[in-house]
Scaffold this motif. Structure first.
Motif, short mmCIF file in Angstrom:
data_model
loop_
_atom_site.label_atom_id
_atom_site.label_comp_id
_atom_site.label_asym_id
_atom_site.label_seq_id
_atom_site.Cartn_x
_atom_site.Cartn_y
_atom_site.Cartn_z
N PRO A 251 2.50 8.84 -5.13
CA PRO A 251 2.61 8.62 -3.68
C PRO A 251 3.81 9.23 -2.97
N ALA A 252 4.63 10.08 -3.59
CA ALA A 252 5.89 10.49 -2.94
C ALA A 252 5.66 11.12 -1.57
N SER A 253 4.68 12.02 -1.46
CA SER A 253 4.44 12.65 -0.17
C SER A 253 3.93 11.63 0.85
N LEU A 254 3.19 10.63 0.40
CA LEU A 254 2.70 9.58 1.29
C LEU A 254 3.85 8.70 1.77
N ALA B 75 0.83 -1.20 0.00
CA ALA B 75 0.00 0.00 0.00
C ALA B 75 0.86 1.24 0.00
N TRP B 76 1.97 1.21 0.73
CA TRP B 76 2.90 2.35 0.78
C TRP B 76 3.47 2.64 -0.60
N PHE B 77 3.92 1.62 -1.30
CA PHE B 77 4.55 1.83 -2.60
C PHE B 77 3.57 2.41 -3.61
N THR C 30 -5.97 3.48 -5.08
CA THR C 30 -4.98 4.46 -4.68
C THR C 30 -5.62 5.83 -4.44
N VAL C 31 -4.84 6.76 -3.94
CA VAL C 31 -5.24 8.16 -3.97
C VAL C 31 -5.14 8.63 -5.42
N THR D 151 5.21 13.50 -6.92
CA THR D 151 4.49 14.13 -5.82
C THR D 151 3.15 14.70 -6.29
N LYS D 152 3.16 15.43 -7.42
CA LYS D 152 1.92 16.03 -7.90
C LYS D 152 1.86 16.12 -9.42
#
Length: 648
Positions: free
Chosen positions: A101-104, A83-85, A96-97, A213-214
């Motif tokens: 995911p970099a900020s996560l 989930a982290w990756f 996912t969001v 990140t975005k």
């Protein structure tokens, strides 16, 4: 003589003497700063960074989990490396969001180390803010060659209200701004370094990380960075082109490795890519997080009306535009003052880096037709702060000229007048302040006009008054921001502003059912830190939780997140952020239920503002799942929510 030579020259000094001397020398450099700097320079820098840290960390726990959407994903990443990756919303890995995911990754690691609490979630963001201020100071210092302009730029950065808001929040923007600023610093270093290509490659890696990140927002600074180096770099033109190509390759690798892994990973063995139409990262980057933001192809909230003056309007002006007119003026004045300098002049190159960043990003933000939140303007702040610091330093150095003094006076008074206008939009907030700012601006402007004939002490007093006049307004908004709790999906800085949509300010701006408060029907009403889940429902979900992949499922992440944060157990967000993604399909959900993977279904729910669509006419997977559950299982009410036991 080096430190080691000095140590060896002392009677009895040996290896131990050298080891003892080096730490003292490093400590002295840390405290005293560079050789030749004024005594006040390094203490002022340390004081600025310490003050920034205090401001951004002050009462941080009042924000709880800030944005439950990202908090839940960070919590999931702290429990599951998969989930982290992927940046999944839950440890079960359903979806996912709708961002990379970099900020996560940062927040997930922090929670894994320190446990789930608001400090573990938000302290990394605050430290990113301190680091960003330090990088702005360092970049401007290297450009100008003196400490004063860099310190002024860092102070302006720290005191911009939207920066104080976002560096105390768990949205991706904190990491994005840090990475962009670090890339800007690397480009500035490339202008005067014999290892220019290494610095440019580093800038490419940082911008590629910004993409993770975005996504495409990280690339808005690319035109300014690339053109500045192409025009003003020291190497020959072919070598400069080669350096830029190497930096571009580094960017592609840094941005693309994660995308390649996700694209090559079997879709059935990873979370669904939220926000995409085909479970693809590329579609997410080019569509929902890309061109649709410009064209308005995706429905979502818009702060301000698209147009040339959008950034100065009621909803956005008080966020980041306090010094925007001054920064634009500094850009013009700086380019004019350096027009006759050699092509490789470092000052002009630095102005071009920050000016390109500001102009391109500001124009895109002004005219984009898609989803636009007021906090996006934090991406303008480093460029605004750097240009103000450079411009003020350039004119102050030339204060013997009447033209330079006139420009300084006009800039100070004009900024004070603009602050008066912005403060007037919040008439009930410190009503005396706008008049104090106006008077201070008038006095400081007048003093700057005649400053050439003053003594040193008087000139410093006038300069201090000018700084106070231009920064008092944003400083007051910043203090209000850090002393006011802020939660939800769309935070804003400062007090309530007349004419802003909904009249909100100084916290989260509700939009489309977001803001951390699920719509009625799923209505969580109280519970763990930062969440609003009813305690009786939380207790129900926690019963025998280890026997299920998901303790519950509900529509939309803004409904699932409070339950997940309260229980610290996976809760499936059907349809992702807005409940409109086709994940899971009805067939997939039925298979999950048949295999005993989901314990409860919580009816109601819904999405937050800014996601794809808001109404589906009953054709979405979420609607089909809700109808199937209601037709096949028995409902009961727990804590005000309608709950179905999918194992009965």
């Amino acid at each position: 003589m080096s430190s080691s030579t000095t140590a060896l020259a002392r009677p009895g000094a040996g290896a131990d003497g050298v080891a003892a001397a080096l730490p003292r020398s490093r400590t002295a450099r840390l405290v005293r700063g560079r050789p030749g700097d004024p005594r006040w320079a390094r203490p002022s820098l340390l004081g600025l960074l310490l003050g920034t840290a205090v401001a951004y960390l002050w009462g941080l726990s009042a924000n709880g989990y800030a944005n439950d959407f990202y908090a839940a994903a960070a919590q999931a990443g702290s429990q599951s490396w998969k989930a982290w990756f992927f940046g999944a919303l839950d440890a079960g890995g359903s979806i996912t969001v709708d961002k990379p995911p970099a900020s996560l990754w940062v927040m997930g690691l922090s929670i894994r180390l320190f446990g789930l609490n608001s400090w573990a979630l938000l302290v990394p963001q605050a430290l990113m803010g301190v680091a960003t201020v330090a990088l702005v100071v360092a970049a401007v210092r290297r450009t100008v060659g003196r400490p004063g302009p860099g310190l002024l730029a860092g102070l302006a950065m720290a005191l911009t209200p939207v920066a104080a808001s976002m560096f105390r929040f768990d949205n991706p923007d904190a990491l994005l701004v840090l990475l962009l600023t670090a890339a800007g610093y690397a480009v500035v270093r490339a202008f005067d370094s014999p290892r220019a290509m290494r610095w440019l490659v580093l800038a490419g890696v940082l911008l590629g990380s910004g993409f993770l990140t975005k996504m495409l927002q990280a690339f808005l600074v690319l035109p300014g960075f690339a053109l500045a180096y192409l025009f003003f770099g020291r190497a020959g033109v072919l070598r400069r082109l080669g350096h830029l190509l190497a930096a571009g390759l580094a960017l592609v690798v840094a941005a693309g490795w994660w995308v390649a892994v996700v694209q090559l990973w079997p879709a059935g063995a990873r979370p669904y890519i939220a926000g995409s139409t085909d479970d693809s990262v590329l579609d997410l980057a080019l569509g929902y997080n890309g061109l649709s933001r410009l064209s308005g192809g995706e429905a979502g909230p818009q702060a301000g009306t698209p147009g040339l003056f959008r950034l100065f309007g009621a909803e956005l002006g008080g966020q980041a535009a306090w010094l925007l007119p001054a920064a634009l003026a500094a850009l013009v004045v700086g380019l004019a003052c350096t027009a006759r300098r050699p092509r490789t002049d470092l000052l002009r190159a630095g102005i071009a880096v920050w000016g390109g960043w500001l102009v391109v990003t500001a124009l895109v933000f002004s005219f984009m037709q898609g989803t636009f939140h007021s906090y996006y303007t934090v991406a303008l702040v480093p460029a605004i702060a750097a240009l103000v610091g450079i411009g003020a330093g350039l004119l102050w150095e030339r204060r013997a000229s009447g033209v330079a003094r006139g420009l300084l006076a006009a800039g100070t008074f004009g900024t004070a007048v603009w602050s008066f206008e912005l403060l007037s939009r919040s008439a009930d907030f410190l009503p005396w302040l706008r008049w104090a700012v106006l008077v201070a601006g008038l006095l400081a402007g007048g003093g700057l006009l005649v400053s050439d004939g003053m003594g040193r002490g008087m000139r410093r007093g006038v300069a201090a008054l000018a700084i106070a006049a231009v920064l008092a307004g944003p400083a007051a908004y910043t203090v209000q921001t850090v002393t006011t709790a802020s939660t939800g999906s769309s935070p804003t800085a400062g007090p309530t502003v007349a004419g802003a949509q909904g009249g909100f300010g100084g916290g989260a701006r509700p939009s489309g059912g977001s803001g951390g408060v699920p719509p009625s029907g799923s209505a969580p009403t109280g519970g763990g830190e930062g969440s609003s889940a009813d305690s009786s429902l939380v207790a129900l979900l926690e019963q025998d939780a280890g026997s299920y992949r998901w303790v519950a499922a509900t529509t939309g992440s803004m409904s699932s997140a409070p339950y997940q944060l309260a229980t610290q157990e996976p809760v499936m967000a059907i349809g992702g952020f807005a409940g409109q993604d086709d994940s899971p399909t009805l067939a997939q959900f039925q298979a999950y239920v048949q295999n005993g993977l989901i314990h409860y279904y919580i009816a109601g729910g819904g999405g937050g503002g800014g996601a794809r669509g808001s109404s589906d006419g009953g054709d979405s997977s979420a609607s089909q799942i809700a109808a199937w559950v209601a037709a096949n299982y028995t409902a009961r009410t727990v804590g005000g929510a309608t709950v179905y036991d999918l194992t009965s």
